[in-house]
Design a protein around this motif. Structure first.
Motif, short mmCIF file in Angstrom:
data_model
loop_
_atom_site.label_atom_id
_atom_site.label_comp_id
_atom_site.label_asym_id
_atom_site.label_seq_id
_atom_site.Cartn_x
_atom_site.Cartn_y
_atom_site.Cartn_z
N ARG A 1 0.83 -1.21 0.00
CA ARG A 1 0.00 0.00 0.00
C ARG A 1 0.86 1.26 0.00
N GLU A 2 1.91 1.24 0.80
CA GLU A 2 2.75 2.44 0.97
C GLU A 2 3.77 2.60 -0.16
N LEU A 3 4.39 1.50 -0.58
CA LEU A 3 5.53 1.58 -1.49
C LEU A 3 5.23 1.10 -2.90
N GLU B 1 -8.37 -15.26 7.99
CA GLU B 1 -7.67 -13.97 8.00
C GLU B 1 -6.44 -14.03 7.09
N LEU B 2 -5.71 -15.13 7.16
CA LEU B 2 -4.54 -15.29 6.29
C LEU B 2 -4.98 -15.29 4.82
N GLY B 3 -6.03 -16.00 4.51
CA GLY B 3 -6.52 -16.03 3.14
C GLY B 3 -6.89 -14.65 2.62
N ARG B 4 -7.57 -13.84 3.46
CA ARG B 4 -7.93 -12.48 3.05
C ARG B 4 -6.69 -11.62 2.83
N GLU C 1 -2.11 -10.25 -3.38
CA GLU C 1 -2.14 -10.54 -4.80
C GLU C 1 -2.71 -9.37 -5.61
N ALA C 2 -3.76 -8.76 -5.09
CA ALA C 2 -4.39 -7.63 -5.79
C ALA C 2 -3.46 -6.43 -5.86
N LEU C 3 -2.73 -6.17 -4.80
CA LEU C 3 -1.84 -5.00 -4.75
C LEU C 3 -0.52 -5.21 -5.49
N ALA C 4 -0.08 -6.47 -5.57
CA ALA C 4 1.21 -6.75 -6.21
C ALA C 4 1.11 -6.78 -7.71
#
Length: 195
Positions: free
Chosen positions: A144-146, A183-186, A192-195
């Motif tokens: 999110r940040e970088l 929680e891990l799955g989310r 994956e969406a951000l990468a």
């Protein structure tokens, strides 16, 4: 705040305090990969997650020490067993994916760890899942940040890291179904969406 379980013996926390002291001694100068964040913050977060997900004091002690063998040397296993007992030492051992330097090749090491999870006991699965959840959340925050370029800090790069975390999420969903694995799955889906 949750009420104590009826009939449950309250934890004395002395072992947890002693483990925190050892964790600070072993990992004190280390930093999280690619950051200035003290590594002990990860160990404390994993121990907190273990307690939040129903773990006991020995499991939290193992969470504080889960990287001691892997990152600080196999010679620390005997000290952990002597100070905290065989259960804690067994959990730490089960959370270790390499104890030799140089470490074996990354992909082979991670495939072996995934295979090892299939036969790991409930203690090790809890600590390992909390470790992976905290790591996944940290990666998501950094993404999110970088942005996606931060994935270059990992030995396996973007594709290898995403493969490993998806494989972990699937393994824990099967081996340790419930809120923690969900929680891990989310977190992995967001990664994956951000990468």
């Amino acid at each position: 705040m949750t009420a104590p379980v009826a009939g449950a013996r309250p934890a004395a926390w002395s072992s947890l305090a002693e483990a925190a002291s050892l964790a600070f001694r072993l990992h004190g100068p280390q930093r999280r990969k690619g950051t200035a964040i003290p590594y002990v913050s990860h160990l404390m977060a994993v121990a907190a997650l273990v307690l939040e997900h129903g773990g006991d004091e020995e499991q939290a002690v193992a969470a504080l020490l889960h990287d001691a063998i892997e990152d600080c040397g196999a010679e620390h296993e005997a000290e952990i067993a002597a100070r905290f007992g065989p259960r804690v030492a067994a959990i730490v051992r089960a959370c270790t994916d390499a104890e030799v330097l140089p470490k074996p090749p990354w992909r082979a090491r991670k495939e072996a760890y995934l295979a090892h999870l299939e036969g790991a006991g409930a203690d090790a699965l809890l600590v390992s899942a909390c470790d992976k959840l905290h790591n996944a959340r940290a990666i998501v925050e950094d993404l999110r940040e970088l942005g996606p370029g931060m994935m270059a800090r990992f030995n396996a790069g973007r594709d290898g890291t995403l493969w490993y975390y998806r494989a972990l999420a699937e393994a824990f969903a099967r081996l340790l179904p419930g809120r923690l694995s969900a929680e891990l799955g989310r977190a992995v889906t967001e990664m994956e969406a951000l990468a």
